[in-house]
Design a protein around this motif. Structure first.
Motif, mmCIF file in Angstrom:
data_model
loop_
_atom_site.group_PDB
_atom_site.id
_atom_site.type_symbol
_atom_site.label_atom_id
_atom_site.label_comp_id
_atom_site.label_asym_id
_atom_site.label_seq_id
_atom_site.Cartn_x
_atom_site.Cartn_y
_atom_site.Cartn_z
ATOM 1 N N SER A 31 51.649 44.802 46.926
ATOM 2 C CA SER A 31 51.133 43.870 47.927
ATOM 3 C C SER A 31 49.681 43.461 47.667
ATOM 4 N N ALA A 32 48.997 44.177 46.757
ATOM 5 C CA ALA A 32 47.604 43.834 46.451
ATOM 6 C C ALA A 32 47.221 44.427 45.102
ATOM 7 N N VAL A 33 46.338 43.746 44.402
ATOM 8 C CA VAL A 33 45.815 44.254 43.129
ATOM 9 C C VAL A 33 44.324 43.957 43.061
ATOM 10 N N THR A 34 43.631 44.730 42.234
ATOM 11 C CA THR A 34 42.222 44.476 41.971
ATOM 12 C C THR A 34 41.849 45.110 40.643
ATOM 13 N N ASP A 35 40.775 44.616 40.041
ATOM 14 C CA ASP A 35 40.278 45.166 38.777
ATOM 15 C C ASP A 35 38.835 44.718 38.610
ATOM 16 N N VAL A 36 38.059 45.516 37.876
ATOM 17 C CA VAL A 36 36.677 45.136 37.596
ATOM 18 C C VAL A 36 36.638 43.835 36.797
ATOM 19 N N ASP A 37 37.702 43.567 36.010
ATOM 20 C CA ASP A 37 37.871 42.298 35.306
ATOM 21 C C ASP A 37 38.639 41.363 36.238
ATOM 22 N N ALA A 38 37.909 40.570 37.010
ATOM 23 C CA ALA A 38 38.531 39.733 38.033
ATOM 24 C C ALA A 38 39.509 38.730 37.444
ATOM 25 N N GLY A 39 39.197 38.215 36.265
ATOM 26 C CA GLY A 39 40.090 37.249 35.626
ATOM 27 C C GLY A 39 41.427 37.871 35.281
ATOM 28 N N ARG A 40 41.395 39.070 34.750
ATOM 29 C CA ARG A 40 42.636 39.753 34.404
ATOM 30 C C ARG A 40 43.441 40.063 35.661
ATOM 31 N N ALA A 41 42.762 40.519 36.697
ATOM 32 C CA ALA A 41 43.448 40.827 37.946
ATOM 33 C C ALA A 41 44.101 39.578 38.539
ATOM 34 N N LYS A 42 43.408 38.427 38.443
ATOM 35 C CA LYS A 42 43.976 37.185 38.972
ATOM 36 C C LYS A 42 45.226 36.785 38.207
ATOM 37 N N THR A 43 45.194 36.948 36.894
ATOM 38 C CA THR A 43 46.365 36.618 36.079
ATOM 39 C C THR A 43 47.565 37.464 36.486
ATOM 40 N N VAL A 44 47.313 38.765 36.724
ATOM 41 C CA VAL A 44 48.389 39.658 37.156
ATOM 42 C C VAL A 44 48.881 39.274 38.543
ATOM 43 N N ALA A 45 47.959 39.005 39.466
ATOM 44 C CA ALA A 45 48.328 38.657 40.844
ATOM 45 C C ALA A 45 49.122 37.361 40.907
ATOM 46 N N ASP A 46 48.783 36.415 40.037
ATOM 47 C CA ASP A 46 49.489 35.123 40.034
ATOM 48 C C ASP A 46 50.970 35.277 39.716
ATOM 49 N N ASP A 47 51.326 36.359 39.028
ATOM 50 C CA ASP A 47 52.732 36.596 38.688
ATOM 51 C C ASP A 47 53.459 37.425 39.746
ATOM 52 N N LEU A 48 52.751 37.774 40.811
ATOM 53 C CA LEU A 48 53.340 38.600 41.867
ATOM 54 C C LEU A 48 53.291 37.818 43.178
ATOM 55 N N PRO A 49 54.393 37.235 43.587
ATOM 56 C CA PRO A 49 54.370 36.348 44.766
ATOM 57 C C PRO A 49 53.946 37.028 46.059
ATOM 58 N N ALA A 50 54.138 38.358 46.150
ATOM 59 C CA ALA A 50 53.795 39.047 47.399
ATOM 60 C C ALA A 50 52.410 39.688 47.357
ATOM 61 N N ALA A 51 51.705 39.571 46.239
ATOM 62 C CA ALA A 51 50.448 40.305 46.060
ATOM 63 C C ALA A 51 49.224 39.449 46.365
ATOM 64 N N VAL A 52 48.253 40.085 47.022
ATOM 65 C CA VAL A 52 46.957 39.468 47.302
ATOM 66 C C VAL A 52 45.946 40.009 46.297
ATOM 67 N N LEU A 53 45.090 39.168 45.782
ATOM 68 C CA LEU A 53 44.007 39.595 44.897
ATOM 69 C C LEU A 53 42.838 40.049 45.756
ATOM 70 N N GLN A 54 42.467 41.319 45.645
ATOM 71 C CA GLN A 54 41.345 41.853 46.406
ATOM 72 C C GLN A 54 40.096 41.948 45.522
ATOM 73 N N PRO A 55 38.903 41.763 46.108
ATOM 74 C CA PRO A 55 37.685 41.727 45.299
ATOM 75 C C PRO A 55 37.210 43.097 44.809
ATOM 76 N N SER A 56 37.703 44.176 45.433
ATOM 77 C CA SER A 56 37.237 45.511 45.043
ATOM 78 C C SER A 56 38.287 46.549 45.425
ATOM 79 N N GLY A 57 38.121 47.734 44.850
ATOM 80 C CA GLY A 57 39.015 48.829 45.195
ATOM 81 C C GLY A 57 38.895 49.206 46.664
#
Length: 339
Positions: A31-57
């Motif tokens: 339901s949510a993902v985050t990473d210190v590499d925001a670009g990588r986290a966004k790429t992963v989140a974009d492939d997960l329809p139910a996931a929100v990209l969070q800015p921090s852990g």
């Protein structure tokens, strides 16, 4: 009921767990993902329809849409996120290490004990491997007598340029350390590290292979051959010698074919191939336990004991001496053996 899981860390192991949580396991979604590499986290989140990209852990842990947390970020960040998850009252699956120092692990133990219940599972997936579980079943049944010693090997085909002799202890042998404690339901009393002839494949100044000797409190001796430039494949070995027989892992390659005076089988290319089923079983067990209101598997105490053993192993690597292990008193919360 579907468990909503937030994943902190979208690197190699994080993405592998996200794939597993999304496409392999049941009763769970990311339901949510985050990473210190925001670009990588966004790429992963974009492939997960139910996931929100969070800015921090911290933001992910505080997200009310996150029921439980999976930590797969860089090791030194584990303490911060595990402590935050405990404070938020959320179950957390933490990839090894629990934390990178004894002091950090102790702070996690203190927080969990203060919470009054187990909230942490550490990712020692070999406990969920069918071959290791079959070995432990034989030992528990005592059909071949009391265990006397164990031979183990951890052979990687190769490692990245940044890999060091110290990482052979912390990143590779740590799995054998946890297996030894779990296999014999016992603590490690001392560590000795021997340096055999250095492989010509090893980088300059890199001691590879190493022979790590673990002395269990019961007197059982475990020798671990740790080699990270084996070349031919990812080869995991284990044999326990008992009073009335031996038990060993079946071929890690699976089936061995014999014909026309020859025999052959496949050697796994990497850790994913060898332990994919164990990773699946490990996380499904955690999902099921959390959904039922608890947790399972390797505890924060197991993570603490493994980190202390690794720190002691590093001292032994540099001193060339037998180094005793000193653990704090085990809290009552962790007195029962974990699966």
């Amino acid at each position: 009921m579907t468990l909503n899981v937030g994943v902190i860390g979208t690197g190699m192991i994080g993405q592998d767990h996200i794939r597993r949580l999304t496409h392999v396991l049941s009763g769970v979604r990311v339901s949510a993902v985050t990473d210190v590499d925001a670009g990588r986290a966004k790429t992963v989140a974009d492939d997960l329809p139910a996931a929100v990209l969070q800015p921090s852990g911290q933001a992910l842990i505080e997200d009310p849409a996150v029921d439980a947390v999976v930590v797969t970020s860089w090791g030194p960040t584990h303490e911060e996120y595990v402590l935050a998850a405990i404070a938020a009252g959320k179950q957390v699956f933490c990839e090894k290490p629990l934390a990178t120092t004894e002091e950090a692990c102790a702070r996690i133990l203190d927080a969990e004990v203060a919470a009054g219940r187990r909230m942490v599972m550490v990712g020692f997936m070999r406990r969920f491997d069918r071959q290791y579980r079959a070995m432990k079943e034989v030992l528990t049944g005592r059909s071949i007598g009391a265990p006397l010693l164990m031979h183990a090997a951890h052979r990687n085909p190769s490692v990245p340029p940044h890999f060091t002799s110290e990482m052979i202890i912390n990143d590779s042998t740590v799995h054998d350390i946890d297996v030894a404690r779990w296999m014999f339901d016992d603590e490690i009393a001392a560590v000795t590290v021997l340096k055999p002839r250095i492989s010509s494949k090893a980088a300059a100044g890199f001691n590879d292979p190493l022979l790590v000797l673990l002395e269990m409190a019961s007197g059982v001796i475990v020798d671990v051959e740790a080699m990270v430039n084996a070349g031919f494949g990812y080869d995991i070995r284990g044999e326990v010698v008992c009073e009335d027989g031996t038990v060993e892992l079946s071929e890690s390659a699976g089936a061995v074919v014999k014909r026309a005076g020859q025999y052959a089988g496949r050697v796994p290319a990497n850790w994913r191939e060898r332990f994919v089923s164990a990773f699946d079983a490990e996380l499904q067990a955690w999902v099921d336990a959390v959904t039922a209101g608890g947790t399972t598997g390797p505890s924060a105490w197991d993570g603490y004991a493994a980190t202390v053993a690794c720190e002691t192993g590093l001292r032994a690597l540099h001193s060339g001496r037998r180094e005793p292990i000193v653990l704090r008193e085990r809290p009552d919360l962790y007195k029962e053996p974990t699966p």
